[in-house]
Motif scaffolding. Structure first.
Motif, short mmCIF file in Angstrom:
data_model
loop_
_atom_site.label_atom_id
_atom_site.label_comp_id
_atom_site.label_asym_id
_atom_site.label_seq_id
_atom_site.Cartn_x
_atom_site.Cartn_y
_atom_site.Cartn_z
N VAL A 1 86.75 -35.55 -14.46
CA VAL A 1 86.76 -36.26 -15.74
C VAL A 1 88.17 -36.33 -16.30
O VAL A 1 88.60 -37.38 -16.79
N ARG A 2 88.92 -35.25 -16.22
CA ARG A 2 90.30 -35.27 -16.71
C ARG A 2 91.14 -36.28 -15.94
O ARG A 2 91.93 -37.03 -16.52
N THR A 3 90.97 -36.31 -14.62
CA THR A 3 91.71 -37.26 -13.81
C THR A 3 91.35 -38.70 -14.18
O THR A 3 92.23 -39.55 -14.34
N ARG A 4 90.06 -38.96 -14.34
CA ARG A 4 89.63 -40.32 -14.68
C ARG A 4 90.11 -40.72 -16.06
O ARG A 4 90.51 -41.86 -16.28
N ARG A 5 90.10 -39.78 -17.01
CA ARG A 5 90.60 -40.10 -18.36
C ARG A 5 92.09 -40.44 -18.32
O ARG A 5 92.53 -41.36 -19.01
N ARG A 6 92.86 -39.69 -17.53
CA ARG A 6 94.29 -40.00 -17.41
C ARG A 6 94.50 -41.39 -16.82
O ARG A 6 95.38 -42.13 -17.24
N GLN A 7 93.70 -41.74 -15.82
CA GLN A 7 93.81 -43.06 -15.20
C GLN A 7 93.48 -44.15 -16.21
O GLN A 7 94.16 -45.17 -16.26
N HIS A 8 92.44 -43.94 -17.03
CA HIS A 8 92.08 -44.93 -18.05
C HIS A 8 93.18 -45.05 -19.10
O HIS A 8 93.47 -46.16 -19.57
N GLU A 9 93.79 -43.92 -19.49
CA GLU A 9 94.86 -43.96 -20.49
C GLU A 9 96.07 -44.73 -19.96
O GLU A 9 96.68 -45.50 -20.67
N ARG A 10 96.41 -44.50 -18.68
CA ARG A 10 97.54 -45.22 -18.08
C ARG A 10 97.24 -46.71 -18.00
O ARG A 10 98.09 -47.54 -18.27
N ALA A 11 96.02 -47.05 -17.61
CA ALA A 11 95.64 -48.45 -17.48
C ALA A 11 95.62 -49.13 -18.85
O ALA A 11 96.04 -50.27 -18.99
#
Length: 88
Positions: A74-84
């Motif tokens: 979840v942390r990894t996916r949240r970081r990816q969404h924030e970057r996108a």
């Protein structure tokens, strides 16, 4: 080309997953430790015996690992969404 029927903007409930993992990770870790200590102190005639307590400790350990892995995902996916979202 999409083949599914889900909406193009569908998102998983990452906040809920993170909250559940954050709550259950320490609970399962504490249960694992408690059951392992309890199993270690059981004698030959004690009830419950060492076997079932060990099995429960292993099950709680697996659930601890699953909660930790989900929290990391979840942390990894949240970081990816924030970057996108930040670069768009």
């Amino acid at each position: 080309m999409r083949t599914g029927s889900e909406p193009t903007t569908a998102r998983s409930p990452l906040g809920l997953r993170m909250a559940l993992s954050a709550v259950f990770l320490p609970l399962f870790a504490a249960a694992t430790a408690g059951l392992a200590v309890w199993a270690a102190h059981q004698g030959p005639g004690d009830s419950p015996s060492r076997g079932p307590l060990t099995v429960l400790a292993v099950i709680c350990g697996v659930l601890t690992s699953a909660a930790a892995a989900d929290l990391m995902a979840v942390r990894t996916r949240r970081r990816q969404h924030e970057r996108a979202d930040g670069s768009a």
